[in-house]
Design an enzyme around this catalytic site. Structure first.
Site, mmCIF file in Angstrom:
data_model
loop_
_atom_site.group_PDB
_atom_site.id
_atom_site.type_symbol
_atom_site.label_atom_id
_atom_site.label_comp_id
_atom_site.label_asym_id
_atom_site.label_seq_id
_atom_site.Cartn_x
_atom_site.Cartn_y
_atom_site.Cartn_z
ATOM 1 N N TYR A 11 10.886 -3.729 16.712
ATOM 2 C CA TYR A 11 11.872 -3.899 15.640
ATOM 3 C C TYR A 11 11.639 -2.928 14.493
ATOM 4 O O TYR A 11 12.574 -2.514 13.825
ATOM 5 C CB TYR A 11 11.817 -5.337 15.111
ATOM 6 C CG TYR A 11 12.422 -6.333 16.050
ATOM 7 C CD1 TYR A 11 13.780 -6.615 16.018
ATOM 8 C CD2 TYR A 11 11.640 -6.984 17.004
ATOM 9 C CE1 TYR A 11 14.354 -7.532 16.892
ATOM 10 C CE2 TYR A 11 12.204 -7.903 17.884
ATOM 11 C CZ TYR A 11 13.559 -8.168 17.825
ATOM 12 O OH TYR A 11 14.119 -9.066 18.691
ATOM 13 N N PHE A 224 5.994 -12.454 -2.260
ATOM 14 C CA PHE A 224 6.874 -12.732 -3.408
ATOM 15 C C PHE A 224 8.269 -13.179 -2.939
ATOM 16 O O PHE A 224 8.856 -14.092 -3.501
ATOM 17 C CB PHE A 224 7.001 -11.493 -4.311
ATOM 18 C CG PHE A 224 5.955 -11.431 -5.388
ATOM 19 C CD1 PHE A 224 4.603 -11.425 -5.073
ATOM 20 C CD2 PHE A 224 6.311 -11.376 -6.730
ATOM 21 C CE1 PHE A 224 3.626 -11.377 -6.056
ATOM 22 C CE2 PHE A 224 5.342 -11.321 -7.739
ATOM 23 C CZ PHE A 224 4.005 -11.326 -7.395
ATOM 24 N N LEU A 225 8.782 -12.525 -1.894
ATOM 25 C CA LEU A 225 10.112 -12.905 -1.393
ATOM 26 C C LEU A 225 10.093 -14.317 -0.816
ATOM 27 O O LEU A 225 10.962 -15.142 -1.116
ATOM 28 C CB LEU A 225 10.581 -11.911 -0.325
ATOM 29 C CG LEU A 225 10.917 -10.501 -0.820
ATOM 30 C CD1 LEU A 225 11.249 -9.596 0.358
ATOM 31 C CD2 LEU A 225 12.093 -10.537 -1.791
ATOM 32 N N CYS A 274 7.682 -11.857 9.647
ATOM 33 C CA CYS A 274 6.805 -11.358 8.577
ATOM 34 C C CYS A 274 6.278 -12.413 7.624
ATOM 35 O O CYS A 274 5.074 -12.457 7.370
ATOM 36 C CB CYS A 274 7.550 -10.331 7.733
ATOM 37 S SG CYS A 274 7.989 -8.878 8.647
ATOM 38 N N LYS A 277 3.440 -14.998 8.664
ATOM 39 C CA LYS A 277 2.276 -14.234 9.139
ATOM 40 C C LYS A 277 1.572 -13.542 7.975
ATOM 41 O O LYS A 277 0.352 -13.591 7.833
ATOM 42 C CB LYS A 277 2.773 -13.206 10.165
ATOM 43 C CG LYS A 277 1.764 -12.197 10.623
ATOM 44 C CD LYS A 277 2.328 -11.380 11.775
ATOM 45 C CE LYS A 277 3.279 -10.292 11.343
ATOM 46 N NZ LYS A 277 2.664 -9.049 10.892
HETATM 47 C C1 UDX Z 1 11.579 -9.434 5.374
HETATM 48 C C2 UDX Z 1 11.658 -8.662 4.041
HETATM 49 O O1 UDX Z 1 12.877 -8.930 3.370
HETATM 50 C C3 UDX Z 1 11.514 -7.193 4.278
HETATM 51 O O2 UDX Z 1 11.472 -6.519 3.034
HETATM 52 C C4 UDX Z 1 10.247 -6.945 5.062
HETATM 53 O O3 UDX Z 1 10.120 -5.577 5.361
HETATM 54 C C5 UDX Z 1 10.230 -7.746 6.344
HETATM 55 O O4 UDX Z 1 10.403 -9.122 6.052
HETATM 56 P P1 UDX Z 1 13.255 -9.996 7.353
HETATM 57 O O5 UDX Z 1 12.178 -10.906 7.838
HETATM 58 O O6 UDX Z 1 13.865 -9.047 8.336
HETATM 59 O O7 UDX Z 1 12.716 -9.095 6.142
HETATM 60 O O8 UDX Z 1 14.464 -10.880 6.768
HETATM 61 P P2 UDX Z 1 14.868 -11.452 5.333
HETATM 62 O O9 UDX Z 1 16.259 -11.055 5.047
HETATM 63 O O10 UDX Z 1 13.862 -11.168 4.294
HETATM 64 O O11 UDX Z 1 14.893 -13.029 5.605
HETATM 65 C C6 UDX Z 1 13.712 -13.770 5.907
HETATM 66 C C7 UDX Z 1 14.048 -15.252 6.073
HETATM 67 O O12 UDX Z 1 14.359 -15.835 4.811
HETATM 68 C C8 UDX Z 1 15.246 -15.528 6.987
HETATM 69 O O13 UDX Z 1 14.975 -16.636 7.810
HETATM 70 C C9 UDX Z 1 16.365 -15.827 5.991
HETATM 71 O O14 UDX Z 1 17.358 -16.647 6.534
HETATM 72 C C10 UDX Z 1 15.592 -16.538 4.875
HETATM 73 N N1 UDX Z 1 16.258 -16.452 3.553
HETATM 74 C C11 UDX Z 1 16.463 -15.250 2.946
HETATM 75 C C12 UDX Z 1 16.645 -17.624 2.896
HETATM 76 O O15 UDX Z 1 16.435 -18.720 3.423
HETATM 77 N N2 UDX Z 1 17.230 -17.532 1.664
HETATM 78 C C13 UDX Z 1 17.437 -16.336 1.038
HETATM 79 O O16 UDX Z 1 17.964 -16.334 -0.085
HETATM 80 C C14 UDX Z 1 17.055 -15.155 1.694
HETATM 81 P P1 ADP Z 2 7.496 -5.199 15.108
HETATM 82 O O1 ADP Z 2 8.479 -6.268 14.711
HETATM 83 O O2 ADP Z 2 6.329 -5.114 14.163
HETATM 84 O O3 ADP Z 2 8.123 -3.875 15.350
HETATM 85 P P2 ADP Z 2 7.287 -5.640 17.990
HETATM 86 O O4 ADP Z 2 6.485 -6.668 18.735
HETATM 87 O O5 ADP Z 2 8.776 -5.685 18.070
HETATM 88 O O6 ADP Z 2 6.795 -5.714 16.475
HETATM 89 O O7 ADP Z 2 6.861 -4.175 18.471
HETATM 90 C C1 ADP Z 2 5.571 -3.734 18.652
HETATM 91 C C2 ADP Z 2 5.541 -2.829 19.900
HETATM 92 O O8 ADP Z 2 4.280 -2.177 19.954
HETATM 93 C C3 ADP Z 2 5.703 -3.570 21.231
HETATM 94 O O9 ADP Z 2 6.814 -3.039 21.931
HETATM 95 C C4 ADP Z 2 4.380 -3.291 21.985
HETATM 96 O O10 ADP Z 2 4.556 -3.120 23.378
HETATM 97 C C5 ADP Z 2 3.917 -1.997 21.334
HETATM 98 N N1 ADP Z 2 2.479 -1.743 21.450
HETATM 99 C C6 ADP Z 2 1.467 -2.585 21.169
HETATM 100 N N2 ADP Z 2 0.265 -1.978 21.363
HETATM 101 C C7 ADP Z 2 0.532 -0.702 21.767
HETATM 102 C C8 ADP Z 2 -0.280 0.440 22.101
HETATM 103 N N3 ADP Z 2 -1.627 0.388 22.055
HETATM 104 N N4 ADP Z 2 0.351 1.576 22.477
HETATM 105 C C9 ADP Z 2 1.710 1.632 22.534
HETATM 106 N N5 ADP Z 2 2.515 0.613 22.214
HETATM 107 C C10 ADP Z 2 1.950 -0.552 21.831
#
Ligand code: UDX
Ligand code: ADP
Ligand code: UDX
Length: 461
Positions: A11, A224-225, A274, A277
């Site tokens: 991702y 923070f978010l 994110c 974790k």
């Molecule tokens: C987040 C951060 O926003 C981003 O900056 C970072 O790089 C990765 O983590 P993401 O997890 O893709 O991004 O989605 P985000 O839009 O932040 O939403 C996270 C969760 O919070 C979702 O489940 C969303 O539905 C929820 N959310 C968000 C709420 O419940 N209320 C809000 O007002 C905003």
């Molecule tokens: P993120 O949301 O952080 O991008 P993902 O799980 O979607 O996490 O992607 C991480 C990718 O990294 C996976 O496709 C996984 O196969 C790959 N990966 C993990 N370890 C290695 C490695 N040693 N070499 C190459 N690719 C790797």
């Protein structure tokens, strides 16, 4: 020609490398992954992740200056700059289990880089890692390199994209953060990376810092978010108890320029790969540094999120006369937010499991999440289990149901013909809007008993 290699086609790595290729036609970008299925999907017409606008970017660059490959070693060997976007999940056992980041994938990537390199490399941390990871990576690289005299510069360049808006976030970032060593070689590496971003990002949005500030800023950013969502969700519980309306409270808060309008939507809880974790990781780092109070402060953000999900399940069960046993409940939305197929840590998992624990029969519909994924997430095989049915559209999910739970704010749920679905539901018909996206008054006029997060309870409910 500068050569870049992106390790990890997930991702983060996939969209990030694709946008670099789009904006820097003079740079050759190779995206590598150990997963053959992921790479073949990136090379096909059906990309492995759904993200608005991604397909267009990939189609424009693939075969020109963007390629996807499983030949990890070859492309790392040839690259000048290596972005590492491998996954860093939470450790499930051993020291720090349940909190600390598992750096196994990172470590094996670093060992592989050391093994195949015979020229200087800039190694960039893209994935979110614990603060001071660069120190460990540096040791692994320098102690394992076969060719003498190779210089490695490690930079922290965390990715701030949000899923669902990844391409827009990458094309037009609020800021790009680059952390590196503050010695001449480190500063030089920072400038080289900055030169890539200046192809499309204004200079004043590129912030350079030391390594540890950049690593910690990413964890701090997510913490923070998430804290804002848990704060407004905590307020939503109090609103329900007092007759205040959380959307009105949010509006009032949002107009305070010290607070601002974003991330104040009360919901069934936050999800995604994110927030949880990274906060747990932050908690672990605080504990490891003897900072118990700081660890406890951040831990509460997670606890409120768990509370919000269980509160929702509790509300569904109590509203439906304290039993959902054998009742059909439609679950609309399973992804952790709209416009993504990602279900990692989605609140839908806990809500569905909670309802199944009370013997409800679930009929689940999500426009982008596959049946296979839902089965995996709920650790069940739907075929043969009569309690869970994954269906192909919202109307089918709702037909003959006692209640509807909205768990993801997909736009199409706004345009459902609620008058029509009301006719086909068991009465009284309930709607539980976990995303506060529906018009409560309109639904009540139709006859539904409606529960919305942080809003006064339905007098009929
Ligand atoms: C987040 C951060 O926003 C981003 O900056 C970072 O790089 C990765 O983590 P993401 O997890 O893709 O991004 O989605 P985000 O839009 O932040 O939403 C996270 C969760 O919070 C979702 O489940 C969303 O539905 C929820 N959310 C968000 C709420 O419940 N209320 C809000 O007002 C905003
Ligand atoms: P993120 O949301 O952080 O991008 P993902 O799980 O979607 O996490 O992607 C991480 C990718 O990294 C996976 O496709 C996984 O196969 C790959 N990966 C993990 N370890 C290695 C490695 N040693 N070499 C190459 N690719 C790797
Ligand atoms: C606050 C609110 O800002 C205001 O909207 C409300 O009407 C009354 O309470 P006030 O207490 O006068 O105003 O001062 P404020 O500037 O908000 O600072 C409050 C405390 O927070 C001070 O001790 C200040 O030093 C501290 N603070 C503020 C920080 O420590 N860090 C900051 O970033 C901001």
């Amino acid at each position: 020609m500068v050569k870049i290699c992106g390790i990890g086609a997930g991702y983060v790595g996939g969209p990030t490398m694709a946008v670099i290729a789009l904006k820097c036609p003079s740079i050759e970008v190779a995206v590598v992954d150990i997963s053959e299925s992921r790479i073949s999907a990136w090379n096909s017409n059906k990309l492995p992740i759904y993200e608005p606008g991604l397909e267009e970017v990939v189609n424009q660059c693939r075969g020109k200056n963007l390629l996807f490959s499983t030949d990890v070693e070859k492309h790392v060997h040839e690259a000048d700059i290596i972005f590492v976007s491998v996954n860093t999940p939470t450790k499930v056992k051993g020291l720090g289990a349940g909190k600390a980041a598992d750096l196994t994938y990172w470590e094996s990537a670093a060992r592989m880089i050391a093994h195949v390199s015979n020229s200087d490399k800039i190694v960039i941390e893209k994935s979110t890692v614990p603060v001071r990871t660069a120190e460990a990576i540096g040791k692994i690289l320098t102690h394992n390199t076969k060719t003498k005299g190779i210089n490695y510069q490690i930079l922290s360049n965390p990715e701030f994209l949000s899923e669902g808006t990844a391409i827009q976030d990458l094309l037009n970032p609020d800021r790009v953060l680059i952390g590196g060593n503050q010695d001449p070689q480190g500063l030089d590496a920072i400038q080289k990376l900055k030169a890539i971003y200046t192809h499309w990002v204004p200079q004043d949005r590129i912030i350079t810092t030391n390594l540890w500030s950049a690593e910690l800023s990413k964890l701090a950013d997510n913490a923070f978010l998430a804290q804002r969502i848990s704060s407004i969700n905590a307020m939503s519980a109090l609103c329900e108890a007092t007759g205040a309306e959380v959307s009105q409270v949010s509006l009032a808060l949002s107009k305070n320029t010290k607070i601002g309008p974003k991330f104040l939507n009360a919901s069934v809880g936050f999800g995604g790969s994110c927030f949880q974790k990274d906060i747990l990781n932050l908690v672990y780092i605080c504990e490891s540094n003897g900072l118990t109070e700081v660890a406890n402060y951040w831990r509460e953000v997670i606890k409120v999120n768990e509370y919000q999900k269980s509160r929702f399940v509790h509300r569904v069960v109590t509203s439906m006369f304290n039993t959902v046993s054998g009742k059909k409940i439609a679950i609309l939305g399973f992804a952790f937010k709209k416009d993504t197929s990602d279900t990692r840590k989605t609140p839908a998992i806990d809500v569905c499991k909670g309802l199944l624990g009370d013997d409800a029969c679930l009929s689940i519909y999500d426009p982008r999440v596959t049946q296979n994924q839902i089965e995996k997430d709920l650790s069940i095989s739907c075929s043969g289990v009569k309690h869970v049915n994954v269906v192909g559209d919202a109307y089918e999910a709702i037909r003959d149901a006692h209640g509807v739970c909205i768990l993801t704010e997909w736009d199409e749920f706004k345009t459902i013909d609620y008058e029509r679905v009301y006719e086909n539901m068991v009465k009284p018909a309930f709607v539980f809007d976990g995303r506060n996206m529906l018009d409560v008054d309109k639904l009540r006029k139709i006859g539904f008993i409606v529960y919305s997060i942080g809003k006064p309870l339905d007098q009929c409910g």
